[in-house]
Design a protein around this motif. Sequence first.
Motif, short mmCIF file in Angstrom:
data_model
loop_
_atom_site.label_atom_id
_atom_site.label_comp_id
_atom_site.label_asym_id
_atom_site.label_seq_id
_atom_site.Cartn_x
_atom_site.Cartn_y
_atom_site.Cartn_z
N CYS A 223 52.54 66.65 23.18
CA CYS A 223 52.29 67.20 24.52
C CYS A 223 51.04 68.08 24.59
N ASP A 224 50.33 67.94 25.72
CA ASP A 224 49.18 68.81 26.00
C ASP A 224 49.64 70.13 26.60
N LYS A 225 50.65 70.06 27.47
CA LYS A 225 51.19 71.28 28.06
C LYS A 225 52.70 71.16 28.18
N VAL A 226 53.34 72.30 28.42
CA VAL A 226 54.80 72.35 28.36
C VAL A 226 55.33 73.16 29.54
N SER A 227 56.41 72.67 30.14
CA SER A 227 57.17 73.43 31.14
C SER A 227 58.55 73.69 30.58
N VAL A 228 58.94 74.95 30.52
CA VAL A 228 60.25 75.35 30.01
C VAL A 228 61.16 75.60 31.20
N MET A 229 62.27 74.85 31.29
CA MET A 229 63.18 74.97 32.43
C MET A 229 64.48 75.66 32.03
N TYR A 230 64.98 76.48 32.95
CA TYR A 230 66.30 77.09 32.76
C TYR A 230 66.90 77.35 34.14
N GLY A 231 68.13 76.91 34.34
CA GLY A 231 68.83 77.18 35.59
C GLY A 231 68.14 76.64 36.82
N GLY A 232 67.43 75.51 36.68
CA GLY A 232 66.78 74.89 37.83
C GLY A 232 65.38 75.39 38.11
N TYR A 233 64.87 76.32 37.29
CA TYR A 233 63.53 76.87 37.49
C TYR A 233 62.66 76.61 36.27
N ILE A 234 61.36 76.50 36.50
CA ILE A 234 60.42 76.54 35.39
C ILE A 234 60.17 78.01 35.09
N VAL A 235 60.66 78.48 33.94
CA VAL A 235 60.54 79.90 33.62
C VAL A 235 59.26 80.21 32.87
N GLU A 236 58.66 79.18 32.25
CA GLU A 236 57.37 79.38 31.60
C GLU A 236 56.63 78.06 31.55
N GLN A 237 55.31 78.16 31.67
CA GLN A 237 54.49 76.96 31.71
C GLN A 237 53.15 77.28 31.09
N GLY A 238 52.65 76.37 30.26
CA GLY A 238 51.35 76.60 29.64
C GLY A 238 50.99 75.46 28.72
N SER A 239 49.87 75.61 28.04
CA SER A 239 49.49 74.61 27.05
C SER A 239 50.48 74.67 25.89
N ALA A 240 50.52 73.61 25.09
CA ALA A 240 51.42 73.61 23.95
C ALA A 240 51.12 74.79 23.03
N GLY A 306 58.82 86.41 40.56
CA GLY A 306 57.82 85.40 40.86
C GLY A 306 57.12 84.98 39.59
N SER A 307 56.19 84.06 39.71
CA SER A 307 55.45 83.58 38.56
C SER A 307 54.25 84.48 38.29
N SER A 308 54.14 84.96 37.06
CA SER A 308 53.02 85.84 36.67
C SER A 308 52.02 85.03 35.86
N ALA A 309 50.74 85.07 36.28
CA ALA A 309 49.68 84.36 35.57
C ALA A 309 49.26 85.17 34.35
N LEU A 310 49.36 84.56 33.17
CA LEU A 310 48.97 85.21 31.93
C LEU A 310 47.58 84.77 31.49
N SER A 311 47.18 83.60 31.93
CA SER A 311 45.83 83.09 31.73
C SER A 311 45.64 81.97 32.75
N GLU A 312 44.52 81.30 32.68
CA GLU A 312 44.28 80.21 33.63
C GLU A 312 45.28 79.09 33.49
N SER A 313 45.81 78.90 32.27
CA SER A 313 46.72 77.78 32.03
C SER A 313 48.15 78.21 31.73
N HIS A 314 48.42 79.52 31.70
CA HIS A 314 49.69 80.02 31.19
C HIS A 314 50.34 80.95 32.22
N SER A 315 51.61 80.70 32.55
CA SER A 315 52.33 81.57 33.48
C SER A 315 53.79 81.62 33.07
N ALA A 316 54.47 82.68 33.50
CA ALA A 316 55.90 82.83 33.21
C ALA A 316 56.55 83.59 34.35
#
Length: 349
Positions: A223-240, A306-316
């Motif tokens: 994978c190039d990037k990953v979405s982590v799901m829990y309870g129906g929400y994407i709780v974290e998203q970013g590059s691998a 809400g979703s917090s941006a940690l970088s251009e490609s990474h949020s949680a």
Amino acid sequence: MNTLLEVQNLTVSFFTPVGEVKAVGGISYSLDYGEVMGIVGESGSGKSVEAYALLGILEAPGKVTGGSVRFEGTELLEQDRREMEKLRGAKLSMIFQNPMDSLNPVYTIGSQLTGVLRKHKPGISSKDARARALEMLTLVGITNPRRRMRQHPHELSGGMRQRVMIAMALICEPQLLIADEPTTALDVTIQAQILELMKRITDKTRMAVIFITHNLAVVAEICDKVSVMYGGYIVEQGSAEDIFYRPSHPYTRGLLRSMPRVDDETGQRLIPIEGTPINMLEPNPGCPFAPRCDSCMKICVRELPGSSALSESHSARCWLLVPEKASAAVSSGDTASPVHSGPEGGGHD
């Protein structure tokens, strides 16, 4: 334009006799041509449901209740059944978890593979369709493909049926492949061959892949990037790299702590995530992971972050990443203990 798929605030509910189950609570992401995105999370987190919603194969009592799914600029949620049938198999394809539920027991493997080709490429000759089917069976590691073409699904092993499903999904060279636990029934050697095949096809055709899995090692491999799901929400998203080396949500860190690592020479103990998955019939109004989180604050139980941006490609999606909320909770003692029972987990990160 390099964006193939754009999902905005997609919500899916199941309307059951005992109440509404909000299986997907509003997820958003985009996928470029040739990109591979992994979706990881526990069973019941909404991974497969959102995939079915994308393809328009969600069965009652499930229903898409909001959001947008744009594929090559076309809104898929506005397409009728006939238009979606034209797209599925040709441009959109899926590998399902259980091949016996997906393969027709009445028809031979060969007739099913060539049937997919003839439906989406009506001008293809019988000879070319058969040659393409044999080629795909060979590519996915099936021995003696001519014999397998004449056999029915029940005559094949579970792993071989899974490889047939992978061949069927790839035979028309779709632009988007959704792979739902595609290598679960395969041994490690065949699994590696299938992953390598997917990478080759992605590089050659710019096919994008949504890879749904519990296996974080597979995610790290492909994978190039990953979405982590829990309870129906994407709780974290970013590059691998973000997810594996800079995890920011407590659930993501918990998943990684519970996964064995081949490069770990310290003999570090694996730490399970304590508690049980969220009851989707009676979710709390806050973060779905709050009842199991060792870093839970009272605001986590009351309000969904809400979703917090940690970088251009990474949020949680976590209140710990909102400095004013986290510091205010610490200074006021506004913390809440997790409600899970059992032995203590790994403590705070």
